[in-house]
Design a protein around this motif. Structure first.
Motif, PDB file in Angstrom:
ATOM      1  N   ILE A   1      -5.766  -2.496   1.382  1.00  0.00           N
ATOM      2  CA  ILE A   1      -4.868  -2.920   0.306  1.00  0.00           C
ATOM      3  C   ILE A   1      -5.635  -3.120  -1.000  1.00  0.00           C
ATOM      4  CG2 ILE A   1      -3.442  -4.850  -0.496  1.00  0.00           C
ATOM      5  CD1 ILE A   1      -2.527  -5.203   2.434  1.00  0.00           C
ATOM      6  N   HIS A   2      -6.838  -3.688  -0.880  1.00  0.00           N
ATOM      7  CA  HIS A   2      -7.657  -3.963  -2.071  1.00  0.00           C
ATOM      8  C   HIS A   2      -8.524  -2.773  -2.491  1.00  0.00           C
ATOM      9  CE1 HIS A   2      -6.368  -8.053  -2.059  1.00  0.00           C
ATOM     10  NE2 HIS A   2      -6.981  -8.383  -0.943  1.00  0.00           N
ATOM     11  N   HIS A   3      -8.453  -1.674  -1.754  1.00  0.00           N
ATOM     12  CA  HIS A   3      -9.259  -0.476  -2.052  1.00  0.00           C
ATOM     13  C   HIS A   3     -10.756  -0.796  -2.019  1.00  0.00           C
ATOM     14  CE1 HIS A   3      -5.505   1.504  -3.444  1.00  0.00           C
ATOM     15  NE2 HIS A   3      -5.230   0.309  -3.935  1.00  0.00           N
TER      16      HIS A   3
ATOM     17  N   TYR B   1       0.843  -1.194   0.000  1.00  0.00           N
ATOM     18  CA  TYR B   1       0.000   0.000   0.000  1.00  0.00           C
ATOM     19  C   TYR B   1       0.878   1.243   0.000  1.00  0.00           C
ATOM     20  CZ  TYR B   1      -4.095   2.893   0.969  1.00  0.00           C
ATOM     21  OH  TYR B   1      -5.101   3.828   0.879  1.00  0.00           O
ATOM     22  N   ASN B   2       0.425   2.284  -0.661  1.00  0.00           N
ATOM     23  CA  ASN B   2       1.260   3.457  -0.915  1.00  0.00           C
ATOM     24  C   ASN B   2       1.276   4.503   0.195  1.00  0.00           C
ATOM     25  OD1 ASN B   2       1.945   2.377  -3.354  1.00  0.00           O
ATOM     26  ND2 ASN B   2       0.563   3.632  -4.567  1.00  0.00           N
ATOM     27  N   HIS B   3       0.429   4.356   1.199  1.00  0.00           N
ATOM     28  CA  HIS B   3       0.419   5.293   2.317  1.00  0.00           C
ATOM     29  C   HIS B   3       0.686   4.526   3.605  1.00  0.00           C
ATOM     30  CE1 HIS B   3      -0.807   8.648  -0.106  1.00  0.00           C
ATOM     31  NE2 HIS B   3      -1.898   8.038  -0.508  1.00  0.00           N
ATOM     32  N   PRO B   4       1.302   5.159   4.580  1.00  0.00           N
ATOM     33  CA  PRO B   4       1.651   4.456   5.818  1.00  0.00           C
ATOM     34  C   PRO B   4       0.424   4.031   6.613  1.00  0.00           C
ATOM     35  CG  PRO B   4       2.070   6.807   6.030  1.00  0.00           C
ATOM     36  CD  PRO B   4       1.764   6.562   4.586  1.00  0.00           C
ATOM     37  N   PHE B   5       0.455   2.815   7.105  1.00  0.00           N
ATOM     38  CA  PHE B   5      -0.609   2.345   7.991  1.00  0.00           C
ATOM     39  C   PHE B   5      -0.406   2.937   9.385  1.00  0.00           C
ATOM     40  CE2 PHE B   5      -0.866  -1.176   4.873  1.00  0.00           C
ATOM     41  CZ  PHE B   5      -2.220  -1.098   4.597  1.00  0.00           C
ATOM     42  N   LYS B   6      -1.493   3.400   9.972  1.00  0.00           N
ATOM     43  CA  LYS B   6      -1.477   3.935  11.325  1.00  0.00           C
ATOM     44  C   LYS B   6      -2.665   3.351  12.083  1.00  0.00           C
ATOM     45  CE  LYS B   6       0.571   8.336   9.851  1.00  0.00           C
ATOM     46  NZ  LYS B   6       0.395   9.809   9.811  1.00  0.00           N
ATOM     47  N   PHE B   7      -2.433   2.941  13.306  1.00  0.00           N
ATOM     48  CA  PHE B   7      -3.461   2.295  14.114  1.00  0.00           C
ATOM     49  C   PHE B   7      -3.860   3.209  15.273  1.00  0.00           C
ATOM     50  CE2 PHE B   7      -3.544  -2.110  12.496  1.00  0.00           C
ATOM     51  CZ  PHE B   7      -2.471  -2.045  11.617  1.00  0.00           C
ATOM     52  N   TYR B   8      -5.177   3.353  15.452  1.00  0.00           N
ATOM     53  CA  TYR B   8      -5.719   4.188  16.527  1.00  0.00           C
ATOM     54  C   TYR B   8      -6.770   3.408  17.313  1.00  0.00           C
ATOM     55  CZ  TYR B   8      -3.782   8.053  13.748  1.00  0.00           C
ATOM     56  OH  TYR B   8      -2.955   8.878  13.029  1.00  0.00           O
ATOM     57  N   LEU B   9      -6.757   3.573  18.618  1.00  0.00           N
ATOM     58  CA  LEU B   9      -7.862   3.082  19.432  1.00  0.00           C
ATOM     59  C   LEU B   9      -8.990   4.099  19.394  1.00  0.00           C
ATOM     60  CD1 LEU B   9      -5.959   1.789  22.594  1.00  0.00           C
ATOM     61  CD2 LEU B   9      -7.331   0.373  21.027  1.00  0.00           C
TER      62      LEU B   9
END
Length: 273
Positions: free
Chosen positions: A133-135, A81-89
């Motif tokens: 990833i699959h949009h 994927y072209n943008h960074p993954f970020k995880f939030y609660l």
């Protein structure tokens, strides 16, 4: 107010506003490989709304349990994927997780109390990352084609961006993203690959389906709400595992082998303002 209610009556017309994306000079929605920047804008709109409603958890001991799993998943999934993954609660009553275009993944705090082990949590998050990833979310929004003249006129007057229109519709569907069975199954398969790459047992998602096959739909995460078709998804995963023994053969199918997820009871939370 939760994310599930935050757009109120606006949601009655949100889906039809999406028709603007394919008329006039707007052009078609971005497909895979196109305008990733717009996906990021859409994700930012959702983040801003969730922040404005006080749902995003800025700090909590729960992050100590989430972060190592999220970091491992990010390392495995990021090349896809072209943008960074970020995880939030985020704080909501029903255990859930959802991903938005642009790379943000939101984990409802109650999910950490809901799952039995780290592999079940990882399986849930890998499934959601796979939708990004699959949009899948953008594709789903694109299918909302109905246009009403009064909404078109309102949109012209207000002049919202395409990303903003998409975000409005997405906010109204965070609790009920109705992906097709094929789309959900594809996210299961890709999610199992991501889990394996991250070092977590891909059987975790299977265990989730098995543990909650008789549960009330309102009590389980959205990705498990495909009753009574969970068994089909389990069989698809098992077939995938057996097809690639070099990848999945090292993982134990017995849930007793899993490492329990231990989280502090009633963990305090500070919300992002």
């Amino acid at each position: 107010m939760t994310a599930r209610k935050l757009v109120g009556s606006v949601l009655m017309g949100a889906a039809t506003l999406l028709g603007l994306l394919t008329v006039g000079n707007a052009g078609p929605l971005p497909q895979q490989g196109q305008s990733q920047d717009e996906e990021q804008q859409m994700g930012q709109e959702v983040f801003n709304e969730l922040k404005a409603k006080g749902e995003i958890v800025e700090s909590s001991p729960l992050y100590d349990q989430l972060r190592p799993i999220a970091d491992a998943i990010t390392r495995a999934a990021q090349p896809q994927y072209n943008h960074p993954f970020k995880f939030y609660l985020v704080h909501e009553a029903q255990p859930n997780a959802f991903a938005t275009p642009g790379g943000n993944v939101y984990v409802v705090d109650s999910l950490l109390y809901f799952v039995k082990n780290k592999d079940q949590l990882a399986g849930t998050l890998c499934h959601e990352v796979s939708h990004t990833i699959h949009h899948d979310t953008v594709t789903l929004m694109e299918k909302q084609k109905k246009i009403e003249e009064r909404e078109v006129g309102a949109a012209v007057l207000l002049g919202p961006s395409r990303a903003h229109i998409l975000a409005i519709a997405l906010l109204g569907k965070l609790h009920s993203l109705s992906y097709s069975r094929d789309v959900e199954s594809r996210a299961d398969i890709t999610g199992s690959d991501v889990c394996a790459g991250a070092g977590y047992n891909p059987w975790g998602l299977v265990w989730l389906f098995q543990d909650f096959k008789d549960a009330n739909i309102g009590e389980v995460p959205q990705l498990l709400s495909d009753h009574p078709n969970d068994q089909n998804r389990v069989q698809a995963l098992e077939k995938h595992f057996s097809k690639y023994p070099s990848v999945f053969g090292k993982f134990n199918s017995d849930p007793k082998s899993a490492v329990p997820l231990v989280v502090p009871k009633d963990a305090p939370e500070v919300f992002l303002r």
